[in-house]
Design a protein around this motif. Structure first.
Motif, mmCIF file in Angstrom:
data_model
loop_
_atom_site.group_PDB
_atom_site.id
_atom_site.type_symbol
_atom_site.label_atom_id
_atom_site.label_comp_id
_atom_site.label_asym_id
_atom_site.label_seq_id
_atom_site.Cartn_x
_atom_site.Cartn_y
_atom_site.Cartn_z
ATOM 1 N N TYR A 1 5.425 -11.033 -5.625
ATOM 2 C CA TYR A 1 6.465 -9.915 -5.950
ATOM 3 C C TYR A 1 6.010 -9.464 -7.570
ATOM 4 N N GLY A 2 6.215 -8.228 -7.661
ATOM 5 C CA GLY A 2 6.087 -7.687 -9.046
ATOM 6 C C GLY A 2 4.362 -7.803 -9.480
ATOM 7 N N SER A 3 3.584 -8.226 -8.640
ATOM 8 C CA SER A 3 2.112 -8.279 -8.944
ATOM 9 C C SER A 3 1.444 -6.813 -8.695
ATOM 10 N N GLU A 4 0.282 -6.699 -9.059
ATOM 11 C CA GLU A 4 -0.365 -5.554 -8.681
ATOM 12 C C GLU A 4 -1.431 -5.940 -7.301
ATOM 13 N N ILE A 5 -1.386 -5.324 -6.355
ATOM 14 C CA ILE A 5 -2.299 -5.571 -5.103
ATOM 15 C C ILE A 5 -3.184 -4.648 -4.826
ATOM 16 N N LYS A 6 -4.422 -5.341 -4.621
ATOM 17 C CA LYS A 6 -5.741 -4.773 -4.508
ATOM 18 C C LYS A 6 -5.583 -4.024 -2.938
ATOM 19 N N LEU A 7 -5.683 -3.017 -2.526
ATOM 20 C CA LEU A 7 -5.932 -2.524 -1.085
ATOM 21 C C LEU A 7 -7.393 -2.440 -0.604
ATOM 22 N N SER A 8 -7.434 -2.033 0.681
ATOM 23 C CA SER A 8 -8.840 -2.143 1.225
ATOM 24 C C SER A 8 -9.378 -0.705 0.955
ATOM 25 N N ASN A 9 -8.414 0.276 0.616
ATOM 26 C CA ASN A 9 -8.987 1.563 0.328
ATOM 27 C C ASN A 9 -9.344 1.635 -1.186
ATOM 28 N N GLY A 10 -9.278 0.650 -2.221
ATOM 29 C CA GLY A 10 -9.726 0.667 -3.220
ATOM 30 C C GLY A 10 -8.593 0.803 -4.149
ATOM 31 N N LYS A 11 -7.416 1.239 -3.712
ATOM 32 C CA LYS A 11 -6.289 1.595 -4.564
ATOM 33 C C LYS A 11 -5.555 0.227 -5.088
ATOM 34 N N THR A 12 -4.543 0.539 -5.894
ATOM 35 C CA THR A 12 -3.731 -0.681 -6.127
ATOM 36 C C THR A 12 -2.334 -0.237 -6.167
ATOM 37 N N VAL A 13 -1.328 -1.127 -5.642
ATOM 38 C CA VAL A 13 -0.084 -0.836 -5.542
ATOM 39 C C VAL A 13 0.743 -2.000 -6.088
ATOM 40 N N LYS A 14 1.875 -1.670 -6.646
ATOM 41 C CA LYS A 14 2.802 -2.978 -7.276
ATOM 42 C C LYS A 14 3.736 -3.293 -6.120
ATOM 43 N N ALA A 15 3.836 -4.688 -5.976
ATOM 44 C CA ALA A 15 4.417 -5.335 -4.867
ATOM 45 C C ALA A 15 6.002 -5.426 -5.207
ATOM 46 N N ASP A 16 6.713 -4.305 -4.962
ATOM 47 C CA ASP A 16 7.941 -4.080 -5.370
ATOM 48 C C ASP A 16 8.686 -4.109 -4.062
ATOM 49 N N GLU A 17 10.119 -3.802 -4.110
ATOM 50 C CA GLU A 17 10.873 -3.933 -2.814
ATOM 51 C C GLU A 17 10.368 -2.985 -1.781
ATOM 52 N N ALA A 18 9.972 -1.825 -2.449
ATOM 53 C CA ALA A 18 9.595 -0.694 -1.235
ATOM 54 C C ALA A 18 8.311 -1.017 -0.600
ATOM 55 N N TYR A 19 7.528 -1.825 -1.305
ATOM 56 C CA TYR A 19 6.018 -2.165 -1.000
ATOM 57 C C TYR A 19 6.283 -2.986 0.041
ATOM 58 N N ILE A 20 7.318 -4.054 -0.302
ATOM 59 C CA ILE A 20 7.376 -5.414 0.748
ATOM 60 C C ILE A 20 8.068 -4.697 1.986
ATOM 61 N N ARG A 21 9.194 -3.910 1.748
ATOM 62 C CA ARG A 21 9.727 -3.475 3.018
ATOM 63 C C ARG A 21 8.788 -2.742 3.703
ATOM 64 N N GLU A 22 7.922 -1.844 3.335
ATOM 65 C CA GLU A 22 7.107 -0.993 4.179
ATOM 66 C C GLU A 22 5.963 -1.762 5.030
ATOM 67 N N SER A 23 5.496 -2.924 4.257
ATOM 68 C CA SER A 23 4.563 -3.966 4.751
ATOM 69 C C SER A 23 5.160 -4.503 5.947
ATOM 70 N N ILE A 24 6.557 -4.812 5.936
ATOM 71 C CA ILE A 24 7.033 -5.547 7.186
ATOM 72 C C ILE A 24 7.267 -4.587 8.189
ATOM 73 N N LEU A 25 7.665 -3.131 7.989
ATOM 74 C CA LEU A 25 7.969 -2.345 9.084
ATOM 75 C C LEU A 25 6.768 -1.612 9.329
ATOM 76 N N LYS A 26 5.820 -1.212 8.508
ATOM 77 C CA LYS A 26 4.498 -0.552 8.913
ATOM 78 C C LYS A 26 3.585 -1.271 8.350
#
Ligand code: CUA
Length: 334
Positions: free
Chosen positions: A248-273
């Motif tokens: 939570y709150g960390s920067e996540i490295k994605l397979s497409n080379g981008k990074t995202v912040k693991a916030d509430e919205a990211y975690i929610r999306e990862s559970i649903l999509k």
């Protein structure tokens, strides 16, 4: 109050006096210029009335000084609107770090509210006075809007995403909570009450109820186990999914080379999509939990993940490393 008619709601939050001052300032400036312009129209109409048929006005071919003055003065006035408004808007959208969290789920036609300690309330919300409160909100169906006039806050509650709002109540009392977005037949009944209490009373209220309540994070932990999330998401190096400790709150490295912040919205999306953002180094194996979890359960899981400390501080989740790695992975694609 005019003749017992309340023109303005009570001022019961730290923002209320400033929102009202800004409103009166805008109103005052508008009234001043409206009166000035109409008075001048009238005055000039009388003063420069054509007196005879060959009464011709003197032609004027521009006046630079006048042009500059009537550009700069209005500019300065509207800049005060902008600076004051923007600074207030910014502060109203930046909850302080020590804010108490409340989770809000809107649904046709009720407000479901939950404290991190686990207490659930429907259409009622108890909060302490003098303590910033941060609301994390979502909807189970259509767009609603969380509106507390006495606190001068109004924020849309939108299905499929989290919105936040915050306030600090200044006066104990009971305040109206409205839904301010037309959401169907019983929209007008989607109302509630906020009970702002002195801190010691709030503590008593909390102590009375918390023994019977399951902490949101414990509820989340139970879901995490029951849904078998831990079978893939664990600290094993061969795990099928990324380890979620300290995520939570960390920067996540994605397979497409981008990074995202693991916030509430990211975690929610990862559970649903789960396939929307794949973490680098992992395959898109995870199924969607869309049909199996309610919005409230997802909030509980997020609450649980937020409490998970990183077990190995050397785990490469630092921003600097990520950027470097990203560059390398970008190059490897070319
Ligand atoms: Cu919910 Cu209107």
């Amino acid at each position: 109050m005019f003749f017992g008619l309340a023109l303005f709601p009570e001022q019961a939050s730290t923002f209320a006096p400033e929102v009202d001052s800004l409103f009166f300032y805008l109103l005052g400036v508008s009234v001043f210029f409206t009166v000035l312009i109409y008075a001048l129209v009238l005055f000039f109409a009388i003063k420069y009335k054509r007196k005879s048929d060959d009464d011709q006005p003197k032609a004027i071919h521009g006046n630079n000084l006048l042009e500059i003055i009537w550009t700069i003065i209005p500019f300065c006035i509207v800049m005060t609107f902008f600076i004051w408004g923007a600074s207030l808007f910014y502060r109203m959208n930046t909850p302080p770090d020590d804010a108490l969290e409340i989770f809000v789920v809107g649904k046709q036609w009720m407000w479901k509210l939950q404290h991190p300690e686990g207490m659930r309330e429907i259409n009622d919300l108890h909060i302490p006075v003098g303590q910033p409160i941060r609301l994390t909100m979502t909807s189970e169906d259509v767009i609603h809007s969380f509106y507390v006039p006495a606190f001068r806050i109004k924020m849309d509650v939108v299905p499929g995403k989290y919105t936040t709002a915050w306030f600090e109540a200044t006066k104990p009392g009971k305040y109206h909570l409205f839904c301010a977005e037309y959401c169907g037949t019983s929209h007008s009944e989607m109302i509630g009450t906020i009970y702002a209490m002195p801190p010691h009373e709030y503590q008593e209220w909390l102590d009375e109820r918390s023994p019977g309540a399951t902490k949101m994070s414990s509820g989340g932990e139970a879901l995490f186990t029951n849904m078998r999330c831990h079978t893939c998401h664990n600290a094993n190096s061969g795990a099928l999914g990324p380890n979620l400790e300290g995520i939570y709150g960390s920067e996540i490295k994605l397979s497409n080379g981008k990074t995202v912040k693991a916030d509430e919205a990211y975690i929610r999306e990862s559970i649903l999509k789960p396939k929307a953002k794949i973490v680098q180094g992992y395959s898109p194996l995870m199924p969607s939990y869309k049909a199996q979890l309610s919005e409230e359960e997802i909030l509980e899981i997020i609450n649980y993940l937020r409490g998970l400390e990183a077990s190995s501080p050397t785990h490469p989740r630092e921003g600097g490393d990520l950027l470097k790695d990203n560059k390398q992975s970008d190059n490897s694609h070319e």
